[in-house]
Write a protein that holds these residues in place. Structure first.
Motif, PDB file in Angstrom:
ATOM      1  N   GLU A 199       5.323  -8.950   4.257  1.00 54.13           N
ATOM      2  CA  GLU A 199       4.842  -8.741   2.894  1.00 54.13           C
ATOM      3  C   GLU A 199       5.688  -7.663   2.216  1.00 54.13           C
ATOM      4  OE1 GLU A 199       0.538  -8.368   2.348  1.00 54.13           O
ATOM      5  OE2 GLU A 199       0.298  -8.917   4.463  1.00 54.13           O
ATOM      6  N   PRO A 200       6.803  -8.037   1.598  1.00 56.88           N
ATOM      7  CA  PRO A 200       7.652  -7.051   0.925  1.00 56.88           C
ATOM      8  C   PRO A 200       6.902  -6.336  -0.195  1.00 56.88           C
ATOM      9  CG  PRO A 200       8.806  -9.133   1.213  1.00 56.88           C
ATOM     10  CD  PRO A 200       7.367  -9.388   1.566  1.00 56.88           C
ATOM     11  N   LEU A 201       7.267  -5.089  -0.425  1.00 54.44           N
ATOM     12  CA  LEU A 201       6.661  -4.291  -1.481  1.00 54.44           C
ATOM     13  C   LEU A 201       7.469  -4.411  -2.767  1.00 54.44           C
ATOM     14  CD1 LEU A 201       5.805  -1.117   0.609  1.00 54.44           C
ATOM     15  CD2 LEU A 201       4.158  -2.725  -0.388  1.00 54.44           C
ATOM     16  N   PRO A 202       6.898  -3.982  -3.913  1.00 50.80           N
ATOM     17  CA  PRO A 202       7.662  -4.004  -5.172  1.00 50.80           C
ATOM     18  C   PRO A 202       8.977  -3.245  -5.055  1.00 50.80           C
ATOM     19  CG  PRO A 202       5.340  -3.580  -5.607  1.00 50.80           C
ATOM     20  CD  PRO A 202       5.505  -3.548  -4.112  1.00 50.80           C
ATOM     21  N   ILE A 255       5.651  -0.699  10.546  1.00 49.88           N
ATOM     22  CA  ILE A 255       5.830  -0.777   9.096  1.00 49.88           C
ATOM     23  C   ILE A 255       6.923  -1.778   8.741  1.00 49.88           C
ATOM     24  CG2 ILE A 255       6.618   0.500   7.074  1.00 49.88           C
ATOM     25  CD1 ILE A 255       3.737   1.104   7.770  1.00 49.88           C
ATOM     26  N   VAL A 256       8.015  -1.802   9.487  1.00 42.37           N
ATOM     27  CA  VAL A 256       9.094  -2.741   9.183  1.00 42.37           C
ATOM     28  C   VAL A 256       8.623  -4.179   9.390  1.00 42.37           C
ATOM     29  CG1 VAL A 256      11.401  -3.538   9.858  1.00 42.37           C
ATOM     30  CG2 VAL A 256      10.940  -1.099   9.605  1.00 42.37           C
ATOM     31  N   HIS A 257       7.859  -4.438  10.456  1.00 42.51           N
ATOM     32  CA  HIS A 257       7.279  -5.772  10.648  1.00 42.51           C
ATOM     33  C   HIS A 257       6.411  -6.156   9.447  1.00 42.51           C
ATOM     34  CE1 HIS A 257       8.577  -6.998  14.600  1.00 42.51           C
ATOM     35  NE2 HIS A 257       8.157  -5.889  15.170  1.00 42.51           N
ATOM     36  N   LYS A 258       5.614  -5.214   8.949  1.00 45.36           N
ATOM     37  CA  LYS A 258       4.750  -5.482   7.796  1.00 45.36           C
ATOM     38  C   LYS A 258       5.584  -5.773   6.555  1.00 45.36           C
ATOM     39  CE  LYS A 258       0.764  -5.625   5.614  1.00 45.36           C
ATOM     40  NZ  LYS A 258      -0.189  -6.748   5.831  1.00 45.36           N
ATOM     41  N   LEU A 259       6.680  -5.026   6.359  1.00 45.90           N
ATOM     42  CA  LEU A 259       7.551  -5.261   5.202  1.00 45.90           C
ATOM     43  C   LEU A 259       8.224  -6.630   5.273  1.00 45.90           C
ATOM     44  CD1 LEU A 259       9.268  -1.774   4.815  1.00 45.90           C
ATOM     45  CD2 LEU A 259       7.776  -2.879   3.141  1.00 45.90           C
TER      46      LEU A 259
END
Length: 250
Positions: free
Chosen positions: A149-152, A142-146
């Motif tokens: 692609e950061p979330l709002p 999940i941290v790699h994904k953030l």
């Protein structure tokens, strides 16, 4: 990255140690955690007593306060620079559905978001887990994904991982919070001096636990990822509330 890690199980929790090891792959980790188990502390802050942060042999700060105290103190008092992210966990035991109302794990993440930082709450669905490495893999993913692609800015992620070996995990699922039946009654008993005491009863069983809920996802062997927000306003009710109040207005 500069990462602030906290929890509600206390600074000696094996879940915390596992999370710290996972997060060190992303940068510098500062740990500020309660000095004892503070499960169920929710978003409480300590306002009438001083907080003491003691640096332990492990390099963690232990604090005589709540998870919210820990994150607040870490960001506003202990760390030289503001961290890039707050990660809370790995909690021993699920935080599903109505559990988030009481959860110190979720509250620590909420405090991070309240102070303007990306925040995750991570739990494994067992009080005596045997597959913490699966939870470590999940939060790393999940941290790699953030990072990519950061979330709002207002989103808090509540992540629940089944206590299963990685090969038996059936992927990630975006979920909503389910609901439980009301809690079991408090248990009345007596202390050795003959005084009546009470133990708070366990949470109620699953009620709203169908497809799409966090309960359903973990029951199917999936990792549940629920986006949360701090704003509790029921926005769709505001206009009708004004009408409801019309005859009580001067």
């Amino acid at each position: 990255m500069q990462i602030l890690v906290s929890n509600d199980d206390g600074y000696l929790s094996p879940g915390l140690h596992t999370l710290v090891a996972a997060m060190r792959g992303f940068g510098t980790v500062t740990v500020v955690a309660p000095d004892r188990d503070r499960s169920g502390a929710s978003n409480s802050l300590t306002l009438e007593n001083p907080l003491r942060a003691t640096l332990t042999e492990s390099g963690y700060y232990k604090v005589n306060g709540t998870p919210t105290d820990c994150v607040h103190l870490g960001i506003t008092g202990l760390m030289d620079a503001e961290p890039d992210m707050v990660v809370s966990g790995i909690n021993l035991g699920a935080n599903l559905g109505d559990d988030v109302i009481y959860s110190g794990t979720v509250a620590a993440a909420m405090e991070g978001r309240h102070l303007g930082l990306p925040a995750l709450a991570v739990s494994i669905c067992s009080f005596t887990p045997t597959h913490l490495e699966t939870a470590a893999w999940a939060v790393e993913t999940i941290v790699h994904k953030l990072q990519a692609e950061p979330l709002p800015a207002e989103v808090i992620l509540n992540i629940n991982i089944p206590d299963l070996p990685l090969e038996k995990i059936h992927g990630f699922r975006a979920t909503r919070l389910g609901h439980r039946h009301k809690a079991e009654p408090a248990t009345r008993t007596m202390d050795p001096r003959g005084q009546t005491i009470f133990w708070v009863g366990p949470p109620g069983p699953e009620q709203d636990a169908g497809e799409g809920t966090d309960f359903h996802a973990v029951n199917q062997g999936c990792i549940s990822v629920t986006p949360l927000q701090i704003d509790l306003t029921r926005h769709g009710q505001v206009a009708s509330m004004q009408g409801w109040l019309a005859d009580v207005m001067p």
